[in-house]
Write an enzyme that holds these catalytic residues in place. Structure first.
Site, PDB file in Angstrom:
ATOM      1  N   HIS A  74       0.415  -1.534   0.343  1.00  0.00           N
ATOM      2  CA  HIS A  74      -0.015   0.318   0.412  1.00  0.00           C
ATOM      3  C   HIS A  74       0.537   1.814   0.116  1.00  0.00           C
ATOM      4  O   HIS A  74       2.319   1.307   0.443  1.00  0.00           O
ATOM      5  CB  HIS A  74      -1.043  -0.313   1.323  1.00  0.00           C
ATOM      6  CG  HIS A  74      -0.158   0.114   3.134  1.00  0.00           C
ATOM      7  ND1 HIS A  74       0.514   0.756   3.467  1.00  0.00           N
ATOM      8  CD2 HIS A  74      -0.113  -1.052   3.268  1.00  0.00           C
ATOM      9  CE1 HIS A  74       0.446   1.082   4.568  1.00  0.00           C
ATOM     10  NE2 HIS A  74       0.539  -0.837   4.404  1.00  0.00           N
ATOM     11  N   ASP A  76      -0.462   4.028   0.668  1.00  0.00           N
ATOM     12  CA  ASP A  76      -1.207   5.265   1.957  1.00  0.00           C
ATOM     13  C   ASP A  76      -0.122   4.828   3.465  1.00  0.00           C
ATOM     14  O   ASP A  76      -0.066   3.797   3.590  1.00  0.00           O
ATOM     15  CB  ASP A  76      -2.092   5.006   2.027  1.00  0.00           C
ATOM     16  CG  ASP A  76      -2.859   3.729   2.210  1.00  0.00           C
ATOM     17  OD1 ASP A  76      -2.531   2.475   1.638  1.00  0.00           O
ATOM     18  OD2 ASP A  76      -4.110   3.375   2.805  1.00  0.00           O
ATOM     19  N   ASP A 107       6.445   1.489   7.487  1.00  0.00           N
ATOM     20  CA  ASP A 107       5.290   1.389   6.566  1.00  0.00           C
ATOM     21  C   ASP A 107       4.243   1.802   6.179  1.00  0.00           C
ATOM     22  O   ASP A 107       3.978   2.872   5.832  1.00  0.00           O
ATOM     23  CB  ASP A 107       4.121   0.710   8.071  1.00  0.00           C
ATOM     24  CG  ASP A 107       2.370   0.413   7.934  1.00  0.00           C
ATOM     25  OD1 ASP A 107       2.291  -0.120   6.957  1.00  0.00           O
ATOM     26  OD2 ASP A 107       1.406   0.006   8.988  1.00  0.00           O
ATOM     27  N   GLU A 141      -5.298   0.909   2.682  1.00  0.00           N
ATOM     28  CA  GLU A 141      -4.557  -0.301   3.261  1.00  0.00           C
ATOM     29  C   GLU A 141      -5.272   0.242   4.965  1.00  0.00           C
ATOM     30  O   GLU A 141      -5.448  -0.166   5.468  1.00  0.00           O
ATOM     31  CB  GLU A 141      -3.473  -0.856   3.587  1.00  0.00           C
ATOM     32  CG  GLU A 141      -3.580  -2.388   3.609  1.00  0.00           C
ATOM     33  CD  GLU A 141      -3.366  -2.142   5.231  1.00  0.00           C
ATOM     34  OE1 GLU A 141      -3.033  -2.911   6.162  1.00  0.00           O
ATOM     35  OE2 GLU A 141      -3.013  -0.536   5.130  1.00  0.00           O
ATOM     36  N   GLU A 142      -4.483   1.288   5.050  1.00  0.00           N
ATOM     37  CA  GLU A 142      -4.398   2.005   6.171  1.00  0.00           C
ATOM     38  C   GLU A 142      -6.257   2.296   6.602  1.00  0.00           C
ATOM     39  O   GLU A 142      -6.027   2.513   8.347  1.00  0.00           O
ATOM     40  CB  GLU A 142      -3.608   3.581   6.703  1.00  0.00           C
ATOM     41  CG  GLU A 142      -1.906   2.864   6.046  1.00  0.00           C
ATOM     42  CD  GLU A 142      -2.033   2.193   7.378  1.00  0.00           C
ATOM     43  OE1 GLU A 142      -2.759   1.131   8.775  1.00  0.00           O
ATOM     44  OE2 GLU A 142      -0.427   1.792   7.759  1.00  0.00           O
ATOM     45  N   HIS A 356       3.196   3.807  12.647  1.00  0.00           N
ATOM     46  CA  HIS A 356       2.034   4.395  13.162  1.00  0.00           C
ATOM     47  C   HIS A 356       2.495   5.621  14.065  1.00  0.00           C
ATOM     48  O   HIS A 356       1.924   6.444  15.016  1.00  0.00           O
ATOM     49  CB  HIS A 356       1.198   3.819  13.439  1.00  0.00           C
ATOM     50  CG  HIS A 356       0.458   2.888  12.224  1.00  0.00           C
ATOM     51  ND1 HIS A 356      -0.598   2.634  12.291  1.00  0.00           N
ATOM     52  CD2 HIS A 356       0.836   2.585  11.215  1.00  0.00           C
ATOM     53  CE1 HIS A 356      -1.069   1.462  11.498  1.00  0.00           C
ATOM     54  NE2 HIS A 356      -0.005   1.936  10.700  1.00  0.00           N
TER      55      HIS A 356
END
Ligand SMILES: [Zn+2]
Length: 383
Positions: A74, A76, A107, A141-142, A356
């Site tokens: 991903h 995003d 990530d 995805e997030e 995150h």
């Protein structure tokens, strides 16, 4: 080729692709893959204003029925949080010491850059490769993950596209690059429980029914229940309450309702149906009047030990000397969707300690080895 990954990674971090915005990441990646002989297809989906960008790219091997390995990921990233707490701008890739900082560094833009450069290098070294290389990338995805990988997988299924191996670039390494490969994920089942009472004056409880008092023993029992013992591949199923609310704000009012949000992360020893049934039975036993709403956000998946786990394990060992452990811990990922179409799905990427968080980073010395691990995995499976 290794020094090609860092510049691409920096270009990706500089694109502020806060979910579901792609911010041009797929254009950049697509141009690189097209130049390496991939056929590109956009699979964008979703309503205007929240359009999700998806890319399917395929470079066919010389063997018509050769295996297909897909790199999935991903573009995003999660929101930055309080910008004032970042040491440097999250969308300006910044090297400090032995780390590269930026939102998405871990990530999962390092994995994306490494996968692209690994594919370029693989194609350059082995232009007549037998098996096929593919990419399945999304910008959703997030977020809700409704218009991303799940939509693409369905389209690929409808057209009969076969997938044999999938490597998802989620950051899985815990202490050292290569120490952990995920070969499955637990399922995720969320519930919203409303316990219905009768509102009244606290001085006249006989005229009311207090849902807080009624729910407390049931919640206590839910919190200590053993749902299953896990198995060789999965830790035991866990239950967690995330939110609880009741009360009008006034000190002299018995509330009429209590709301509780909770979530199961479940192993293959439980099913969504069995968990729903057991929760309902427990609440009934406590004599509660309830309304229960369920959301199944992911079924568990498991890839047994096989060619893919062996190929990536061997690639990790030869690049880092580390013996990878297989694990199914952590949150859900898009692997759960791809596993419906692809029999072997693993997740592997760099250190996940900062995902995150404020000041997300990737260790600089993991970038080139990660690229080589991905390239060796292609070589182990597709030549
Ligand atoms: Zn991720």
């Amino acid at each position: 080729m290794d020094d090609l990954t860092l510049p691409l990674l920096e270009q990706l971090i500089a694109r502020p692709s806060v979910t579901p915005d792609d911010a041009g990441c797929l254009e950049l990646i697509g141009a690189r893959l097209a130049a390496a002989g991939f056929d590109l297809e956009r699979m964008d989906s979703g309503p205007d204003g929240a359009r999700v960008h998806n890319l399917w790219a395929l470079r066919r091997g010389t063997s018509a029925d050769g295996p297909v390995l897909v790199f999935a990921g991903h573009t995003d990233v999660v929101p930055t949080g309080d910008l004032a707490r970042w040491t440097s701008d999250p969308f300006v890739p910044t090297v400090r010491g032995d780390r590269l900082f930026g939102r998405g560094a871990a990530d999962m833009k390092t994995s994306l850059a490494a996968m692209v450069v690994a594919a370029e290098d693989f194609v350059a070294r082995h232009p007549g490769h037998a098996g096929s290389v593919a990419f399945l990338l999304t910008s959703d995805e997030e977020g809700p993950a409704r218009d991303g990988t799940v939509v693409c997988v369905e389209r690929l299924r409808q057209r009969g596209q076969r997938l044999d191996y999938c490597v998802v670039g989620e950051p899985t390494s815990v202490e050292r690059l290569g120490d952990t490969v995920k070969n499955g994920r637990r399922g995720s089942l969320s519930g919203r429980l409303r316990v219905i009472g009768v509102q009244g004056h606290v001085a006249y409880p006989q005229l009311a029914r207090n849902p807080v008092h009624q729910a407390a023993p049931a919640l206590a029992e839910l919190a200590v229940t053993e749902w299953d013992g896990g198995n060789d591949h999965f830790p035991p199923t866990t239950f967690q309450i995330s939110n609880i609310a009741a009360g009008t704000g006034a000190g002299n009012v018995i509330p009429g309702e209590l709301a509780v949000d909770f979530n199961f992360r479940f192993s293959t020893e439980s099913t969504p149906e069995s968990l729903r049934r057991r929760v309902r039975a427990l609440l009934d036993r406590h004599g509660l009047e309830v309304v229960l709403d369920w959301t199944l956000s992911g079924e568990p998946f498991l890839t047994p030990v096989g060619e893919l786990s062996a190929a990536i394990g061997a690639a990790i060992a030869s690049e880092t000397g580390v013996t990878a452990q297989l694990s199914t811990t952590g949150g859900t990922s898009d692997g759960r969707f791809i596993a419906k179409l692809c029999p072997q799905v693993v997740e592997f990427g760099p250190l996940n300690a900062s995902i995150h968080k404020i000041d997300e980073y990737v260790p600089l010395d993991q970038i080139a080895p990660l690229t080589r691990i991905y390239r060796r995995t292609l070589e182990n499976l597709l030549l």
